[in-house]
Structure formats: C-alpha cells, structure tokens
Design a protein around this motif. Structure first.
Motif, mmCIF file in Angstrom:
data_model
loop_
_atom_site.group_PDB
_atom_site.id
_atom_site.type_symbol
_atom_site.label_atom_id
_atom_site.label_comp_id
_atom_site.label_asym_id
_atom_site.label_seq_id
_atom_site.Cartn_x
_atom_site.Cartn_y
_atom_site.Cartn_z
ATOM 1 N N VAL A 266 9.459 18.115 7.933
ATOM 2 C CA VAL A 266 9.830 17.177 6.870
ATOM 3 C C VAL A 266 11.226 16.607 7.098
ATOM 4 O O VAL A 266 11.456 15.394 6.968
ATOM 5 C CB VAL A 266 9.736 17.864 5.489
ATOM 6 C CG1 VAL A 266 10.346 16.975 4.407
ATOM 7 C CG2 VAL A 266 8.286 18.185 5.157
ATOM 8 N N PHE A 267 12.179 17.477 7.461
ATOM 9 C CA PHE A 267 13.573 17.039 7.546
ATOM 10 C C PHE A 267 13.967 16.507 8.928
ATOM 11 O O PHE A 267 14.814 15.626 9.023
ATOM 12 C CB PHE A 267 14.502 18.204 7.169
ATOM 13 C CG PHE A 267 14.505 18.503 5.701
ATOM 14 C CD1 PHE A 267 15.293 17.762 4.818
ATOM 15 C CD2 PHE A 267 13.715 19.513 5.175
ATOM 16 C CE1 PHE A 267 15.305 18.035 3.464
ATOM 17 C CE2 PHE A 267 13.721 19.802 3.818
ATOM 18 C CZ PHE A 267 14.514 19.042 2.952
ATOM 19 N N TRP A 268 13.371 17.065 9.999
ATOM 20 C CA TRP A 268 13.815 16.677 11.341
ATOM 21 C C TRP A 268 12.718 16.038 12.194
ATOM 22 O O TRP A 268 12.975 15.662 13.324
ATOM 23 C CB TRP A 268 14.379 17.897 12.082
ATOM 24 C CG TRP A 268 15.665 18.373 11.510
ATOM 25 C CD1 TRP A 268 16.864 17.723 11.528
ATOM 26 C CD2 TRP A 268 15.897 19.600 10.811
ATOM 27 N NE1 TRP A 268 17.829 18.466 10.897
ATOM 28 C CE2 TRP A 268 17.259 19.634 10.435
ATOM 29 C CE3 TRP A 268 15.085 20.684 10.455
ATOM 30 C CZ2 TRP A 268 17.818 20.694 9.747
ATOM 31 C CZ3 TRP A 268 15.644 21.729 9.769
ATOM 32 C CH2 TRP A 268 16.990 21.737 9.421
ATOM 33 N N GLY A 269 11.520 15.944 11.692
ATOM 34 C CA GLY A 269 10.422 15.393 12.482
ATOM 35 C C GLY A 269 9.572 14.446 11.665
ATOM 36 O O GLY A 269 10.086 13.688 10.829
ATOM 37 N N GLU A 270 8.275 14.488 11.913
ATOM 38 C CA GLU A 270 7.321 13.661 11.194
ATOM 39 C C GLU A 270 6.358 14.558 10.434
ATOM 40 O O GLU A 270 5.870 15.550 10.974
ATOM 41 C CB GLU A 270 6.541 12.761 12.161
ATOM 42 C CG GLU A 270 7.416 11.783 12.931
ATOM 43 C CD GLU A 270 6.600 10.940 13.888
ATOM 44 O OE1 GLU A 270 5.356 11.129 13.922
ATOM 45 O OE2 GLU A 270 7.188 10.117 14.598
ATOM 46 N N PHE A 271 6.076 14.204 9.198
ATOM 47 C CA PHE A 271 5.172 15.014 8.385
ATOM 48 C C PHE A 271 4.378 14.125 7.450
ATOM 49 O O PHE A 271 4.933 13.219 6.829
ATOM 50 C CB PHE A 271 5.950 16.053 7.571
ATOM 51 C CG PHE A 271 5.052 16.952 6.747
ATOM 52 C CD1 PHE A 271 4.411 18.019 7.344
ATOM 53 C CD2 PHE A 271 4.842 16.708 5.400
ATOM 54 C CE1 PHE A 271 3.576 18.843 6.598
ATOM 55 C CE2 PHE A 271 4.012 17.529 4.651
ATOM 56 C CZ PHE A 271 3.379 18.601 5.255
ATOM 57 N N SER A 272 3.082 14.379 7.403
ATOM 58 C CA SER A 272 2.192 13.687 6.484
ATOM 59 C C SER A 272 0.963 14.557 6.277
ATOM 60 O O SER A 272 0.761 15.556 6.988
ATOM 61 C CB SER A 272 1.787 12.314 7.038
ATOM 62 O OG SER A 272 0.992 12.470 8.201
ATOM 63 N N VAL A 273 0.133 14.188 5.333
ATOM 64 C CA VAL A 273 -1.096 14.942 5.075
ATOM 65 C C VAL A 273 -2.005 14.894 6.302
ATOM 66 O O VAL A 273 -2.653 15.896 6.659
ATOM 67 C CB VAL A 273 -1.818 14.390 3.839
ATOM 68 C CG1 VAL A 273 -3.164 15.098 3.638
ATOM 69 C CG2 VAL A 273 -0.958 14.553 2.588
ATOM 70 N N ALA A 274 -2.054 13.731 6.963
ATOM 71 C CA ALA A 274 -2.896 13.602 8.160
ATOM 72 C C ALA A 274 -2.414 14.518 9.280
ATOM 73 O O ALA A 274 -3.220 15.169 9.964
ATOM 74 C CB ALA A 274 -2.896 12.150 8.630
ATOM 75 N N ILE A 275 -1.101 14.588 9.473
ATOM 76 C CA ILE A 275 -0.542 15.473 10.501
ATOM 77 C C ILE A 275 -0.827 16.929 10.164
ATOM 78 O O ILE A 275 -1.191 17.733 11.029
ATOM 79 C CB ILE A 275 0.972 15.230 10.652
ATOM 80 C CG1 ILE A 275 1.232 13.840 11.249
ATOM 81 C CG2 ILE A 275 1.608 16.311 11.522
ATOM 82 C CD1 ILE A 275 2.694 13.469 11.334
#
Length: 208
Positions: free
Chosen positions: A34-43
């Motif tokens: 969440v803070f340093w990368g990519e985050f989503s429900v799909a991921i």
C-alpha cells in the motif's frame, strides 16, 4: 527489511509463534504494498490465487512424501539400516561418518519426523556407549536431516523449490551447493568445538 524484521524479529522476540509470524508477514506485505508499491483488489486476488496454487503443489509433495515415508517405515527399512549401523561396532569418528551417510540416504527417502522417530530410539543406547551428549547430537541430527532433505536425487526440499519456480531441477540442485558447503563447515566446527552447541544449554540453571 521491514518484512524480514517484522516476521523474524517477532519470532525471536517471543511475541509470536512461527505460525503466527506467517500471518504477521502477510499483513506487513499488504502494508508495504500500500505504502511503497502497488495495491488493489485485483492484485490481492491474483496473489491469493498464486498462494493457493503454490501451497497446493507443496502440500501434494509433502503428502506424497508422507505416504512414501509410511511405506518405508512399515517395511522396516529404517530399522534395518540403523541396526546394521549399530552392529558394525565402529570407532567414534567412523560412527559419526556412518551417521552422516545414514541420514543423507534416509533424507532422500523419508521426511524429517519419520527419520527421527525411526532412528533415534535405536541409536540412543549407542550414543550413550560412545559417550556422545544427547543435546549435542540433537543439534547434529537437525543438520544431518536438513542436508538430507536437499540432497539429490530425491531430497524432498528440492521438489518443493522446483514446484514454485520455473527453472530446471538441475538448477535447483546446483543452488544447494553453497548451503551444503556452509553446513559442512558448521558440522566441522560443531565436531571440533562442541561448546558451540552446548554453551546455551549450559547457561540454563536447574529449577528446584
């Protein structure tokens, strides 16, 4: 560093068990994403699918190894090998080398708990006769077993790694060479300086 420190640090600090540390690692991985990368429900969904596939492969291998280990134990192979070793009446150094060969072979055929249950009750009287400290032998035994689990051709951990990687099994085997070398050095140190394994137990005072 945050992920490693959070998981390993929580174990060594006594805050969580290794199983609970896995959950800590999952939460930390999400926070880091969440803070340093990519985050989503799909991921997250793709990560869960990958986790199920990887765990399914590993559990299938472990289950197959358990069945094979049960068959080997039921046939009495471990007892026969151990009894043969006991009857050789070797010197202390020869006995140590024979144990290394024994657990390397068994590590390719039997899972770790099966090796301990089958061999230790038979070997313990021999250890006493040779004057080998059981605590020291317990440390050595763990190293023997772990080396057997990564020894070709059918060390179980080789196939576990292969199941979660796209490379060849020969590459996995080649990758174990540094670990074998490190374990050989550690074994040598433990044999020459047994105090390495005995220092911590010697600090524990008996409870009245």
């Amino acid at each position: 560093m945050v992920l490693i420190g959070g998981t390993i640090g929580s174990i060594y600090s006594g805050l969580v068990t290794p199983t609970e540390a896995a959950a800590v690692g999952c939460v930390l991985a999400i926070v880091i994403a969440v803070f340093w990368g990519e985050f989503s429900v799909a991921i997250l969904w793709r990560a869960l699918q990958t986790t199920v596939r990887v765990c399914g492969n590993i559990l299938f291998i472990v289950y197959a190894a358990f069945l094979f280990s049960y068959a080997i134990s039921y046939a009495g192979v471990g007892e026969q090998i151990t009894q043969f070793l006991v009857n050789l009446k070797l010197s202390k150094l020869e006995f140590f080398i024979a144990l290394f060969v024994l657990y390397t072979v068994l590590g390719c055929l039997v899972e770790s708990l099966g090796m301990i249950v089958v061999t230790v009750p038979l070997l313990y009287p021999v250890l006493v006769r040779y004057g080998i400290d059981p605590i020291w032998f317990g440390v050595i035994l763990v190293l023997f077993i772990e080396m057997g689990q990564i020894s070709p051709p059918i060390g179980i951990n080789l196939f576990v790694i292969q199941s979660i990687w796209t490379g060849k099994l020969s590459d996995v085997v080649a990758g174990t060479i540094p670990f074998h070398l490190i374990m050989f050095v550690l074994l040598g140190l433990l044999v020459i300086f047994p105090e390495i394994a005995m220092w911590l137990p010697s600090q524990v005072t008996a409870v009245p």
